[in-house]
Write an enzyme that holds these catalytic residues in place. Structure first.
Site, PDB file in Angstrom:
ATOM      1  N   SER A   1      -0.443  -8.134  -9.074  1.00  0.00           N
ATOM      2  CA  SER A   1      -0.521  -9.559  -9.580  1.00  0.00           C
ATOM      3  C   SER A   1      -0.250  -9.945 -10.929  1.00  0.00           C
ATOM      4  CB  SER A   1      -2.009 -10.096  -9.353  1.00  0.00           C
ATOM      5  OG  SER A   1      -2.503 -11.193  -9.832  1.00  0.00           O
TER       6      SER A   1
ATOM      7  N   TYR B   1     -10.557  -8.477  -9.979  1.00  0.00           N
ATOM      8  CA  TYR B   1      -9.393  -8.453  -9.203  1.00  0.00           C
ATOM      9  C   TYR B   1      -8.172  -7.812 -10.191  1.00  0.00           C
ATOM     10  CZ  TYR B   1      -5.333 -10.437  -6.642  1.00  0.00           C
ATOM     11  OH  TYR B   1      -4.214 -10.659  -5.631  1.00  0.00           O
TER      12      TYR B   1
END
Length: 245
Positions: free
Chosen positions: A140, A153
């Site tokens: 990400s 995350y």
């Protein structure tokens, strides 16, 4: 080995980036094994999407963090299609909260699915992907964008990047590439769910291209890394429309 005889496993293949990647690889001639966590109906729809374009696909349920379930996923791919050439690790979860407020049980779930899950799948891949294959992990851009609320995350995806870079070197001599794609904000259920439209619009306006990424944008990069990009190895490709790091 011709593209028409190649086999891809896509975890998280029933939704979002994984589903689009499965469809794209199917159109490119791969036989596709769609790994899914629990929603069988959605996985079967993803299979039908591949088949509608003339491809071959099956859906197999597997918890990516369970080594026995992942081994069985690879077994099924080998039984149905003869082997495994490409792995796309798209399974993931994204609960959000400031670090000070995040329940540690939720943190453990994030690490289990996103980080342990990638490790477990890559472990099987390193043993069973055929020479000349490719492993594509999904990271990400939040590892660089450092957006508040995403600490757990982003931490899990930072670990995914470390796994990617090291595994690429550990597979020396196998002609297997290992890379990661790090999307920016992408219009998937994982990103959109629970966000007010005002916030979505504000995030979409940030990159110079002034839009959210689409799953097809990311699937195009995955397909490139899975097939023709044989001289890209041990890299993290940030795909975010030019958002500032």
């Amino acid at each position: 080995m011709s593209e028409n005889s190649r086999v891809a496993i896509v975890t998280g293949g029933s939704s979002g980036i994984g589903r689009e990647a499965a469809a794209r690889l199917g159109r490119d001639g791969y036989a596709v094994v769609i790994g899914y966590a629990g929603n069988k109906d959605r996985a079967e729809l993803a299979v039908k999407e591949v088949e509608a374009d003339g491809g071959r696909a099956i859906a197999v349920q597997a918890d990516v963090a369970d080594e026995n379930a992942v081994a069985a996923l690879f077994d099924r791919a080998e039984q149905e299609f003869g082997g495994v050439d490409v792995i796309v690790n798209a399974a993931g979860i994204m609960p959000l909260a400031p670090l000070a407020e995040l329940d540690l049980d939720v943190f453990d779930d994030i690490i289990r699915t996103n980080l342990r899950g990638t490790f477990v799948v890559d472990q099987q891949a390193s043993r069973r992907v055929r020479n000349g294959g490719a492993i594509v992990n999904i990271s990400s851009s939040l590892t660089r964008l450092a957006r508040p609320g995403y600490s757990a995350y982003a931490a899990s995806k930072g670990g995914v990047e470390a796994i990617t870079l090291i595994l690429a070197r550990e597979l020396r001599g196998r002609d297997i590439t290992v890379n990661a794609v790090a999307p920016g904000p992408t219009a998937t259920p994982l990103f959109l769910d629970g966000k007010p439209q005002e916030l979505i619009d504000r995030i979409a306006a940030e990159p110079p291209l002034e839009r959210l990424g689409q799953p097809s944008d990311i699937a195009e990069i995955i397909a490139f890394l899975a097939g023709p990009a044989r001289w890209i190895n041990g890299q993290v490709i940030y795909a975010n429309g030019g958002s500032a790091a």
